[in-house]
Motif scaffolding. Structure first.
Motif, PDB file in Angstrom:
ATOM      1  N   LEU A  59      46.130  35.934  35.635  1.00 46.15           N
ATOM      2  CA  LEU A  59      44.864  36.660  35.590  1.00 46.15           C
ATOM      3  C   LEU A  59      45.030  38.072  36.147  1.00 46.15           C
ATOM      4  O   LEU A  59      44.434  39.034  35.633  1.00 46.15           O
ATOM      5  N   THR A  60      45.843  38.217  37.187  1.00 42.01           N
ATOM      6  CA  THR A  60      46.121  39.549  37.732  1.00 42.01           C
ATOM      7  C   THR A  60      46.761  40.435  36.674  1.00 42.01           C
ATOM      8  O   THR A  60      46.386  41.613  36.511  1.00 42.01           O
ATOM      9  N   LEU A  61      47.713  39.900  35.940  1.00 44.32           N
ATOM     10  CA  LEU A  61      48.398  40.668  34.907  1.00 44.32           C
ATOM     11  C   LEU A  61      47.457  41.031  33.758  1.00 44.32           C
ATOM     12  O   LEU A  61      47.515  42.147  33.220  1.00 44.32           O
ATOM     13  N   LEU A  62      46.586  40.103  33.377  1.00 47.60           N
ATOM     14  CA  LEU A  62      45.633  40.401  32.309  1.00 47.60           C
ATOM     15  C   LEU A  62      44.623  41.461  32.755  1.00 47.60           C
ATOM     16  O   LEU A  62      44.269  42.361  31.978  1.00 47.60           O
ATOM     17  N   ALA A  63      44.176  41.368  33.990  1.00 48.55           N
ATOM     18  CA  ALA A  63      43.232  42.364  34.496  1.00 48.55           C
ATOM     19  C   ALA A  63      43.866  43.747  34.551  1.00 48.55           C
ATOM     20  O   ALA A  63      43.186  44.766  34.377  1.00 48.55           O
ATOM     21  N   MET A 188      42.287  42.562  42.119  1.00 46.74           N
ATOM     22  CA  MET A 188      43.487  43.279  42.554  1.00 46.74           C
ATOM     23  C   MET A 188      44.315  43.747  41.365  1.00 46.74           C
ATOM     24  O   MET A 188      44.922  44.827  41.396  1.00 46.74           O
ATOM     25  N   GLY A 189      44.349  42.972  40.291  1.00 43.11           N
ATOM     26  CA  GLY A 189      45.072  43.416  39.101  1.00 43.11           C
ATOM     27  C   GLY A 189      44.462  44.680  38.528  1.00 43.11           C
ATOM     28  O   GLY A 189      45.172  45.628  38.170  1.00 43.11           O
ATOM     29  N   ALA A 190      43.127  44.690  38.455  1.00 42.03           N
ATOM     30  CA  ALA A 190      42.442  45.867  37.936  1.00 42.03           C
ATOM     31  C   ALA A 190      42.637  47.062  38.863  1.00 42.03           C
ATOM     32  O   ALA A 190      42.918  48.186  38.419  1.00 42.03           O
ATOM     33  N   GLN A 200      36.711  47.101  37.662  1.00 38.67           N
ATOM     34  CA  GLN A 200      37.088  46.254  38.793  1.00 38.67           C
ATOM     35  C   GLN A 200      35.964  45.302  39.169  1.00 38.67           C
ATOM     36  O   GLN A 200      36.188  44.106  39.391  1.00 38.67           O
ATOM     37  N   ALA A 201      34.734  45.821  39.241  1.00 41.18           N
ATOM     38  CA  ALA A 201      33.594  44.990  39.630  1.00 41.18           C
ATOM     39  C   ALA A 201      33.347  43.881  38.609  1.00 41.18           C
ATOM     40  O   ALA A 201      33.118  42.718  38.970  1.00 41.18           O
ATOM     41  N   ALA A 202      33.410  44.238  37.319  1.00 43.35           N
ATOM     42  CA  ALA A 202      33.170  43.246  36.274  1.00 43.35           C
ATOM     43  C   ALA A 202      34.239  42.157  36.283  1.00 43.35           C
ATOM     44  O   ALA A 202      33.938  40.961  36.147  1.00 43.35           O
ATOM     45  N   LEU A 203      35.493  42.556  36.461  1.00 44.73           N
ATOM     46  CA  LEU A 203      36.579  41.576  36.459  1.00 44.73           C
ATOM     47  C   LEU A 203      36.549  40.699  37.704  1.00 44.73           C
ATOM     48  O   LEU A 203      36.869  39.504  37.638  1.00 44.73           O
ATOM     49  N   ALA A 304      29.911  36.900  29.225  1.00 44.60           N
ATOM     50  CA  ALA A 304      29.009  38.041  29.091  1.00 44.60           C
ATOM     51  C   ALA A 304      29.522  39.251  29.869  1.00 44.60           C
ATOM     52  O   ALA A 304      29.314  40.409  29.461  1.00 44.60           O
ATOM     53  N   LEU A 305      30.189  39.018  30.984  1.00 48.40           N
ATOM     54  CA  LEU A 305      30.719  40.121  31.789  1.00 48.40           C
ATOM     55  C   LEU A 305      31.794  40.902  31.041  1.00 48.40           C
ATOM     56  O   LEU A 305      32.008  42.087  31.309  1.00 48.40           O
ATOM     57  N   LEU A 306      32.469  40.242  30.112  1.00 43.30           N
ATOM     58  CA  LEU A 306      33.541  40.902  29.370  1.00 43.30           C
ATOM     59  C   LEU A 306      33.007  41.984  28.442  1.00 43.30           C
ATOM     60  O   LEU A 306      33.756  42.874  28.023  1.00 43.30           O
ATOM     61  N   ASP A 307      31.722  41.903  28.097  1.00 40.48           N
ATOM     62  CA  ASP A 307      31.141  42.920  27.229  1.00 40.48           C
ATOM     63  C   ASP A 307      31.126  44.290  27.903  1.00 40.48           C
ATOM     64  O   ASP A 307      30.996  45.314  27.225  1.00 40.48           O
ATOM     65  N   LYS A 308      31.256  44.313  29.231  1.00 42.33           N
ATOM     66  CA  LYS A 308      31.272  45.576  29.968  1.00 42.33           C
ATOM     67  C   LYS A 308      32.643  46.242  29.951  1.00 42.33           C
ATOM     68  O   LYS A 308      32.783  47.383  30.407  1.00 42.33           O
TER      69      LYS A 308
END
Length: 330
Positions: A59-63, A188-190, A200-203, A304-308
């Motif tokens: 997940l860190t790498l994807l972010a 942290m990834g973002a 960062q906030a959305a992720l 839904a958060l991913l839409d941001k």
């Protein structure tokens, strides 16, 4: 690449980059735990070598794809979150008196509780040493996350306050013990990739939601899944008297017809016949559909958060994680 969580990457370039990142994190983890004297290295690497999904580093790498994923700090951040996760596993096994972890003998069973606790402390110290090089804000994230992990364990141990809502208490424990570190993984990834504050906030919130959703889905599967499809013994939590999402919903029922089920759920079900009876009653209870709906709502909120976020291939991989949660319950 399909991860152990069933996430498929449809973009070949993203797949190759994430796989290379996972490999670098694995190398970094081994270097971190094997740098000390033989016995310390042996006990510290015990659970690392037992395998695991490496979901948090993934997940860190994807972010990090929402900034510059090539930064060395991204791998360092992924290493930090996995070392922190491993540290909590040592401590959890002591708290739970668990004989096994990831199919191998737990550290507390192989050595003893004191050494297992010290191994967890040592891993957290290694994580803290690495995170210090990422700067004060990364240290703050790590400290606040570990605070929530410990607070969640304390609340789980104490149980809900007298007169409190047991279900609300449990959901808070899940958020602290599971959601917080997965949120930190994405955040942290973002951050280390240089993504914007909004991303960062959305992720971070996405990680919290999807982390809690996976844990709550496990609660449902512990009741609903059979051993042939899940590979696990159904009703393990029931047998141990561990109250989870569906059981807490059922216990909260005021329907007189549920009196027998509430009676069975009041204690650990060590008797095979009573365990089978409770499992059958719970599987047929409306609490199961309510629990599934709760998990779906968490997954939908994460989606839904991913839409941001910017429309990059990693966004689809993160969306696929939401689908994995939903598909596990069907």
């Amino acid at each position: 690449m399909t991860t152990s969580l069933g996430v498929s990457f449809t973009d070949d370039v993203l797949e190759a980059r994430v796989q290379a990142g996972v490999d670098r994190v694995e190398t970094r983890l081994q270097a971190a735990v094997n740098r000390d004297e033989r016995f310390v290295a042996e006990i510290a690497s015990h659970l690392l070598n037992a395998g695991g999904k490496r979901f948090r580093p993934l997940l860190t790498l994807l972010a990090a794809e929402f900034g510059d994923p090539a930064r060395d700090e991204v791998v360092e951040a992924a290493t930090v979150v996995e070392l922190t996760h491993l540290a909590t596993l040592y401590h959890d096994d002591v708290m739970d008196e668990a004989p096994k972890r990831r199919g191998a003998q737990s550290a507390n069973a192989r050595w003893d509780n004191s050494l297992a606790i010290l191994a967890g402390d040592y891993l957290f110290a290694l994580a803290s040493d690495i995170v210090a090089d990422l700067g004060p804000e990364a240290v703050h994230i790590q400290a606040r996350t570990f605070s929530r992990l410990v607070r969640g364990q304390i609340h789980e141990t104490l149980g809900p306050a007298e007169g409190g809502d047991p279900l609300r208490h449990y959901l808070g424990v899940v958020a602290d013990k599971t959601g917080s570190l997965i949120a930190a993984s994405a955040l942290m990834g973002a951050r280390e990739s240089g993504a914007s504050d909004e991303v960062q906030a959305a992720l971070g919130e996405y990680g919290e939601r999807i982390g809690s959703a996976f844990q709550l889905a496990d609660d449902v599967l512990d009741v609903a899944a059979d051993s042939e499809t899940s590979g696990k013994t159904p009703g393990t939590d029931l047998r141990e008297g561990v109250l989870t999402l569906p059981t807490l919903i059922a216990i909260g029922s005021t329907d007189p017809a549920d009196a027998r089920l509430r009676e069975l759920l009041a204690t650990p079900l060590t008797d095979d016949d009573e365990h089978a009876e409770a499992l059958a009653l719970l599987r047929a209870h409306p609490a199961m559909d309510e629990a599934r709906a709760h998990v779906q709502a968490e997954a939908d909120a994460a989606r839904a958060l991913l839409d941001k976020l910017p429309d990059v291939p990693a966004r689809e991989a993160l969306r696929a994680l939401c689908d994995v949660v939903a598909n596990r319950l069907t």
